[in-house]
Write a protein that holds these residues in place. Structure first.
Motif, PDB file in Angstrom:
ATOM      1  N   GLN A   1       0.816  -1.059   0.072  1.00  0.00           N
ATOM      2  CA  GLN A   1      -0.005  -0.076  -0.060  1.00  0.00           C
ATOM      3  C   GLN A   1       0.867   1.175  -0.013  1.00  0.00           C
ATOM      4  N   ALA A   2       1.038   2.108  -1.207  1.00  0.00           N
ATOM      5  CA  ALA A   2       1.709   3.192  -1.416  1.00  0.00           C
ATOM      6  C   ALA A   2       0.895   4.395  -0.848  1.00  0.00           C
ATOM      7  N   SER A   3       1.739   5.196  -0.190  1.00  0.00           N
ATOM      8  CA  SER A   3       0.760   6.760   0.011  1.00  0.00           C
ATOM      9  C   SER A   3       1.869   7.565   0.053  1.00  0.00           C
ATOM     10  N   GLY A   4       1.411   9.144   0.286  1.00  0.00           N
ATOM     11  CA  GLY A   4       2.183  10.031   0.630  1.00  0.00           C
ATOM     12  C   GLY A   4       2.405  10.961  -0.630  1.00  0.00           C
ATOM     13  N   GLY A   5       1.810  10.515  -1.887  1.00  0.00           N
ATOM     14  CA  GLY A   5       1.838  11.501  -2.897  1.00  0.00           C
ATOM     15  C   GLY A   5       1.043  12.645  -2.686  1.00  0.00           C
ATOM     16  N   GLY A   6       1.199  13.553  -3.700  1.00  0.00           N
ATOM     17  CA  GLY A   6       0.434  14.905  -3.896  1.00  0.00           C
ATOM     18  C   GLY A   6       1.066  15.984  -4.629  1.00  0.00           C
ATOM     19  N   LEU A   7       0.608  17.042  -4.592  1.00  0.00           N
ATOM     20  CA  LEU A   7       0.909  18.359  -5.482  1.00  0.00           C
ATOM     21  C   LEU A   7       1.896  19.032  -4.760  1.00  0.00           C
ATOM     22  N   VAL A   8       2.950  19.230  -5.013  1.00  0.00           N
ATOM     23  CA  VAL A   8       4.030  20.188  -4.654  1.00  0.00           C
ATOM     24  C   VAL A   8       4.698  21.011  -5.676  1.00  0.00           C
ATOM     25  N   GLN A   9       5.167  22.032  -5.066  1.00  0.00           N
ATOM     26  CA  GLN A   9       6.037  22.995  -6.080  1.00  0.00           C
ATOM     27  C   GLN A   9       7.431  22.755  -6.355  1.00  0.00           C
ATOM     28  N   ALA A  10       7.832  22.961  -7.392  1.00  0.00           N
ATOM     29  CA  ALA A  10       9.425  22.650  -7.916  1.00  0.00           C
ATOM     30  C   ALA A  10      10.152  23.191  -6.561  1.00  0.00           C
ATOM     31  N   GLY A  11      11.308  22.185  -6.321  1.00  0.00           N
ATOM     32  CA  GLY A  11      12.008  22.503  -5.033  1.00  0.00           C
ATOM     33  C   GLY A  11      11.520  22.085  -3.583  1.00  0.00           C
ATOM     34  N   GLY A  12      10.207  21.824  -3.676  1.00  0.00           N
ATOM     35  CA  GLY A  12       9.681  20.878  -2.458  1.00  0.00           C
ATOM     36  C   GLY A  12      10.035  19.620  -2.187  1.00  0.00           C
ATOM     37  N   SER A  13       9.417  19.035  -1.344  1.00  0.00           N
ATOM     38  CA  SER A  13       9.674  17.662  -0.915  1.00  0.00           C
ATOM     39  C   SER A  13       8.375  16.783  -0.342  1.00  0.00           C
ATOM     40  N   LEU A  14       8.415  15.643  -0.668  1.00  0.00           N
ATOM     41  CA  LEU A  14       7.470  14.596  -0.384  1.00  0.00           C
ATOM     42  C   LEU A  14       8.252  13.386   0.355  1.00  0.00           C
ATOM     43  N   ARG A  15       7.514  12.690   1.115  1.00  0.00           N
ATOM     44  CA  ARG A  15       7.682  11.384   1.517  1.00  0.00           C
ATOM     45  C   ARG A  15       6.594  10.307   1.131  1.00  0.00           C
ATOM     46  N   LEU A  16       7.168   9.683   0.368  1.00  0.00           N
ATOM     47  CA  LEU A  16       6.352   8.316   0.116  1.00  0.00           C
ATOM     48  C   LEU A  16       6.601   7.129   1.128  1.00  0.00           C
ATOM     49  N   SER A  17       5.433   6.404   1.360  1.00  0.00           N
ATOM     50  CA  SER A  17       5.523   5.254   2.103  1.00  0.00           C
ATOM     51  C   SER A  17       5.132   4.149   1.699  1.00  0.00           C
ATOM     52  N   CYS A  18       5.398   2.795   1.822  1.00  0.00           N
ATOM     53  CA  CYS A  18       4.963   1.816   1.318  1.00  0.00           C
ATOM     54  C   CYS A  18       4.806   0.617   2.450  1.00  0.00           C
ATOM     55  N   ALA A  19       3.613   0.282   2.667  1.00  0.00           N
ATOM     56  CA  ALA A  19       3.238  -0.665   3.798  1.00  0.00           C
ATOM     57  C   ALA A  19       2.904  -2.002   3.382  1.00  0.00           C
ATOM     58  N   ALA A  20       3.738  -3.113   3.712  1.00  0.00           N
ATOM     59  CA  ALA A  20       3.681  -4.238   3.325  1.00  0.00           C
ATOM     60  C   ALA A  20       2.745  -5.135   4.398  1.00  0.00           C
ATOM     61  N   SER A  21       1.836  -5.887   3.975  1.00  0.00           N
ATOM     62  CA  SER A  21       1.255  -6.957   4.539  1.00  0.00           C
ATOM     63  C   SER A  21       1.259  -8.362   4.155  1.00  0.00           C
ATOM     64  N   GLY A  22       0.954  -9.287   4.837  1.00  0.00           N
ATOM     65  CA  GLY A  22       0.822 -10.529   4.360  1.00  0.00           C
ATOM     66  C   GLY A  22       1.895 -11.562   4.289  1.00  0.00           C
ATOM     67  N   ARG A  23       3.201 -10.861   4.162  1.00  0.00           N
ATOM     68  CA  ARG A  23       4.524 -11.417   4.329  1.00  0.00           C
ATOM     69  C   ARG A  23       5.613 -10.567   4.897  1.00  0.00           C
ATOM     70  N   PHE A  24       6.445 -11.051   5.828  1.00  0.00           N
ATOM     71  CA  PHE A  24       7.533 -10.263   6.224  1.00  0.00           C
ATOM     72  C   PHE A  24       8.580 -10.003   5.063  1.00  0.00           C
ATOM     73  N   LEU A  25       8.880  -8.971   4.770  1.00  0.00           N
ATOM     74  CA  LEU A  25       9.842  -8.625   3.526  1.00  0.00           C
ATOM     75  C   LEU A  25      11.048  -8.199   3.895  1.00  0.00           C
ATOM     76  N   SER A  26      11.629  -8.596   5.110  1.00  0.00           N
ATOM     77  CA  SER A  26      12.913  -7.720   5.477  1.00  0.00           C
ATOM     78  C   SER A  26      14.164  -8.423   4.825  1.00  0.00           C
ATOM     79  N   THR A  27      13.976  -9.564   4.128  1.00  0.00           N
ATOM     80  CA  THR A  27      14.780 -10.219   3.732  1.00  0.00           C
ATOM     81  C   THR A  27      15.021 -10.093   2.053  1.00  0.00           C
ATOM     82  N   TYR A  28      14.166  -9.290   1.542  1.00  0.00           N
ATOM     83  CA  TYR A  28      13.967  -9.025   0.090  1.00  0.00           C
ATOM     84  C   TYR A  28      14.375  -7.599  -0.474  1.00  0.00           C
ATOM     85  N   VAL A  29      14.644  -7.692  -1.775  1.00  0.00           N
ATOM     86  CA  VAL A  29      15.058  -6.273  -2.350  1.00  0.00           C
ATOM     87  C   VAL A  29      13.390  -5.558  -2.592  1.00  0.00           C
ATOM     88  N   MET A  30      13.297  -4.309  -1.988  1.00  0.00           N
ATOM     89  CA  MET A  30      12.112  -3.572  -2.425  1.00  0.00           C
ATOM     90  C   MET A  30      12.437  -2.182  -3.188  1.00  0.00           C
TER      91      MET A  30
END
Length: 124
Positions: free
Chosen positions: A4-33
């Motif tokens: 589940q990705a979130s955190g997108g939006g509208l921002v002016q040039a030069g600004g910042s955003l932080r995207l998140s991706c929450a995983a469920s159903g399997r523990f993903l610590s040993t895989y490339v994301m």
């Protein structure tokens, strides 16, 4: 695996955003994301990825501006995007690769499960 990705939006040039991706159903610590993006009329392109011991890889277009990280305890992937440019405008997707090993794949075909995408729009 559900991503589940979130955190997108509208921002002016030069600004910042932080995207998140929450995983469920399997523990993903040993895989490339990774994060990919797709602008209208263009192919999906690699943005950044991180392996299980936090080695990272970035597209040249985002090096020095974007930072990928992961919180294995929360099973969550992040993408900190600074100094955003209009050309960063796209739908951003998170993905997981189950191929194993420490090498970081750079093409979409090497990734198995995908999130639904979150829109990032950078105005000039």
């Amino acid at each position: 695996v559900q991503l589940q990705a979130s955190g997108g939006g509208l921002v002016q040039a030069g600004g910042s955003l932080r995207l998140s991706c929450a995983a469920s159903g399997r523990f993903l610590s040993t895989y490339v994301m990774g994060w990919f993006r797709q602008a209208p009329g263009k192919e999906r392109e690699f943005v950044a990825a991180i392996n299980w011991y936090s080695s990272t890889s970035y597209a040249d277009s985002v090096k020095g501006r974007f930072t990928i990280s992961r919180d294995n305890a929360k099973n969550t992937l992040y993408l900190q995007m600074n100094s955003l440019k209009p050309e960063d405008t796209a739908v951003y997707y998170c993905a997981v690769s189950f191929r194993g090993g420490s090498n970081i794949p750079l093409i979409p075909l090497e990734y198995n499960d995908w999130g639904q995408g979150t829109q990032v729009t950078v105005s000039s």
